[in-house]
Scaffold this active site. Structure first.
Site, mmCIF file in Angstrom:
data_model
loop_
_atom_site.group_PDB
_atom_site.id
_atom_site.type_symbol
_atom_site.label_atom_id
_atom_site.label_comp_id
_atom_site.label_asym_id
_atom_site.label_seq_id
_atom_site.Cartn_x
_atom_site.Cartn_y
_atom_site.Cartn_z
ATOM 1 N N VAL A 1 3.898 -23.905 12.366
ATOM 2 C CA VAL A 1 4.445 -25.233 12.076
ATOM 3 C C VAL A 1 3.894 -25.806 10.779
ATOM 4 O O VAL A 1 4.314 -26.867 10.334
ATOM 5 C CB VAL A 1 4.183 -26.219 13.243
ATOM 6 C CG1 VAL A 1 4.954 -25.799 14.474
ATOM 7 C CG2 VAL A 1 2.694 -26.327 13.565
ATOM 8 N N GLY A 2 2.944 -25.105 10.162
ATOM 9 C CA GLY A 2 2.395 -25.551 8.888
ATOM 10 C C GLY A 2 1.535 -24.467 8.278
ATOM 11 O O GLY A 2 0.932 -23.672 8.998
ATOM 12 N N GLN A 3 1.494 -24.425 6.951
ATOM 13 C CA GLN A 3 0.674 -23.409 6.288
ATOM 14 C C GLN A 3 0.207 -23.913 4.943
ATOM 15 O O GLN A 3 0.969 -24.518 4.193
ATOM 16 C CB GLN A 3 1.462 -22.110 6.111
ATOM 17 C CG GLN A 3 0.621 -20.977 5.527
ATOM 18 C CD GLN A 3 1.282 -19.629 5.692
ATOM 19 O OE1 GLN A 3 1.793 -19.308 6.750
ATOM 20 N NE2 GLN A 3 1.272 -18.830 4.644
ATOM 21 N N PHE B 1 -5.396 -21.750 2.678
ATOM 22 C CA PHE B 1 -6.340 -20.941 3.462
ATOM 23 C C PHE B 1 -6.269 -21.232 4.957
ATOM 24 O O PHE B 1 -7.166 -20.881 5.712
ATOM 25 C CB PHE B 1 -7.781 -21.139 2.958
ATOM 26 C CG PHE B 1 -8.212 -22.574 2.840
ATOM 27 C CD1 PHE B 1 -8.618 -23.288 3.950
ATOM 28 C CD2 PHE B 1 -8.224 -23.201 1.607
ATOM 29 C CE1 PHE B 1 -9.015 -24.602 3.843
ATOM 30 C CE2 PHE B 1 -8.626 -24.525 1.489
ATOM 31 C CZ PHE B 1 -9.028 -25.228 2.617
ATOM 32 N N VAL C 1 -1.101 -23.461 10.843
ATOM 33 C CA VAL C 1 -1.085 -24.144 12.139
ATOM 34 C C VAL C 1 0.073 -23.594 12.962
ATOM 35 O O VAL C 1 1.207 -23.502 12.475
ATOM 36 C CB VAL C 1 -0.934 -25.671 11.970
ATOM 37 C CG1 VAL C 1 -0.933 -26.350 13.338
ATOM 38 C CG2 VAL C 1 -2.045 -26.235 11.092
ATOM 39 N N ASP D 1 -8.470 -38.287 2.327
ATOM 40 C CA ASP D 1 -7.247 -37.547 1.970
ATOM 41 C C ASP D 1 -6.043 -38.134 2.698
ATOM 42 O O ASP D 1 -5.246 -37.414 3.298
ATOM 43 C CB ASP D 1 -7.416 -36.069 2.290
ATOM 44 C CG ASP D 1 -6.415 -35.185 1.534
ATOM 45 O OD1 ASP D 1 -5.872 -35.644 0.508
ATOM 46 O OD2 ASP D 1 -6.192 -34.046 1.961
#
Length: 527
Positions: free
Chosen positions: A21-23, A26, A29, A142
């Site tokens: 679902v996410g990348q 490094f 997910v 962040d």
């Protein structure tokens, strides 16, 4: 290349991994569920330790995220950390699943959201940051769209503590930060210019202000709070009293609040304590309960989704296919041969295909058709996609679309940067290739010829899903990386999805809208 192709992901006892679902650079997910109870959905973040070390991170740097997020997991607007462990090459973190997806996947660039929605998410973000600062002594550092997720009721979940720091010591004294970290458009000016250091908690307040601006306008006020940036310099010279461009869209009350937050001098910047007493923070949103959480997810979803629209008009089509300035919004330097975007078989996303196909099969088996009407296969497919908000954003009839949206409103993690098509590959791929070229994305010539070679190698039934990895730069010069996946759902019905890996979600949606407009003749639209 995905991390799991670099090094196999570790097995986690009693946990079944699902889709990616996410990348990032490094880490990746994946969604997951418990083996004993599939109804319990989780997210697992895998951090590739060797890659981290190549980037200069120490073991302490790598584990700090876990330590701080674990400490900050007792607030309803902070993504909760459940467990973590380390294998030979990965550190993995089990998190609660933000099953409402990304907030900024649902925000229209250059439009934003209405005041009620902006107020609701601003209040929740202020509450989360107040908890981090006051109770945990931690600065997030962040705060940006990529790190704002939603739960199934649409509540905000602050994620990713990779840059967080403990700014308050045990004795109550404050640490002075010297490093430059954060995302340029959301970074406070003292992070760039303070020679004597700065207090990290005050930079969080600045970032909250930038995020509020983006919610209200659908764009950032500047690319970087730098004296070399003319938008920022103009803001400074006019003491924040602007009434042009995106600033002209903002109501006076909100402008007044933004000027208090976006104070370049951190000593004059509004404090969290004062911010919590602002009328806009004290007044409850129409879909917010006494606890600050959403008590009417359907109303919130209706307001949030109402501004999402991809216009396939002749005017937009001509602008994107003939206007050189529009085509240059995205910049791509001349790549070397192996950097050309090309069509590949995506062997890593079998699970994604299975989920999409199961959704159609489930819909098909649960839908009662009147045999007398003789519903065609195309009509059945069109009715199926009308249950997907992603398909409704192309609808030209706003009233009809609003009725469809009302029937199917719910928060889910599915991406909205997607369209459906019934066109064969010899029609789809040349049009997609043209759209990529017009968007300044270099493509290995003749995608369809490459598709035919893959079919010879794998067979037509096994060639899907397909993927095109793309890399470009936004108008501000920041990198956008992601992929376009083509998934066969059933027979001729296919989905074409745009998955962002790195870069600003609003810029990614702009790119998706442009490519979709150029591909308008192949998009299947509910009607």
């Amino acid at each position: 290349m995905s991390l799991s192709q670099v090094s196999p992901l570790p097995h986690i006892k009693d946990v079944v991994l699902g889709d990616t679902v996410g990348q990032g650079a490094f880490a990746c997910v994946k969604n997951a569920h418990l083996q004993m109870d599939p109804s319990i959905i989780l997210a697992v973040k895998f951090i590739h330790v060797p890659t981290c070390k190549k980037m200069g991170l120490s073991d302490k740097d790598i584990t700090k995220e876990v330590v701080l997020q674990s400490k900050c997991s007792k607030h309803p607007n902070v993504l909760r950390l459940i467990d973590c462990n380390v294998s030979k090459e990965y550190m993995w973190i089990i998190l609660e699943m933000a099953d409402g997806g990304d907030l900024f996947d649902k925000i229209e660039p250059d439009v934003g959201v209405d005041s009620d929605v902006a107020q609701f998410y601003f209040q929740q973000l202020v509450s989360a940051i107040n908890y981090l600062h006051v109770e945990c002594g931690v600065a997030h550092r962040d705060i940006k769209p990529e790190n704002i997720l939603l739960d199934k009721n649409g509540n905000l979940k602050l994620a990713d503590f990779g840059l967080a720091s403990q700014f308050r010591r045990k004795d109550g004294t404050l640490r002075v930060s010297m490093d430059q970290r954060g995302s340029p458009p959301y970074m406070a000016p003292e992070v760039l210019y303070s020679e004597e250091g700065y207090y990290a908690d005050r930079t969080d307040i600045w970032s909250i202000g930038i995020l509020l601006f983006v919610l209200l306008t659908g764009q950032t006020p500047w690319e970087l709070p730098s004296l070399e940036n003319e938008d920022f310099v103009f803001f400074i010279e006019n003491d924040g009293n602007l009434n042009w461009g995106p600033w002209s869209k903002i109501e006076f009350t909100h402008l007044n609040l933004l000027r208090k937050i976006l104070q370049p001098d951190p000593n004059k910047r509004v404090t969290l304590k004062a911010l919590k007493l602002h009328p806009w923070v004290l007044r409850r949103a129409s879909f917010s309960g006494d606890d600050g959480l959403c008590n009417d997810p359907e109303l919130l979803a209706k307001k949030l989704f109402s501004h999402l629209k991809v216009s396939l008009s002749n005017e937009n089509y001509l602008k994107f296919t003939q206007d050189t300035n529009s085509n240059n919004r995205y910049i791509s330097t001349q790549p070397i041969g192996n950097e050309l975007a090309e069509l590949e078989h995506d062997s890593m996303h079998f699970q994604t295909v299975s989920n999409t196909q199961r959704a159609f099969t489930s819909y098909d088996s649960n839908t009662n058709y009147n045999s007398g009407t003789g519903m065609t296969q195309e009509a059945k497919w069109t009715q199926f996609i009308s249950y997907d908000i992603a398909a409704l954003q192309f609808h030209s009839d706003e009233n009809d679309c609003n009725e469809l949206v009302k029937r199917h409103l719910q928060f889910n993690p599915n991406k909205l940067t997607k369209f459906y098509t019934l066109q064969p590959m010899d029609v789809l791929l040349p049009i997609l290739e043209k759209a990529l070229n017009l968007s300044q994305i270099r493509v290995k010539p003749d995608l369809f010829a490459n598709f035919e070679r893959l079919c010879e190698l794998l067979g037509y039934d096994n060639v899907f899903p397909l993927i095109i990895n793309i890399k470009t730069k936004s108008n501000g010069g920041y990198q956008l990386c992601g992929s376009i996946s083509i998934i066969k759902i059933e027979e001729e019905l296919k989905s074409v999805g745009f998955e962002r890996k790195t870069g600003d979600p609003l810029e990614w949606r702009r790119l998706f809208k442009k490519i979709s407009t150029i591909c308008r003749d192949i998009i299947l639209i509910p009607n």
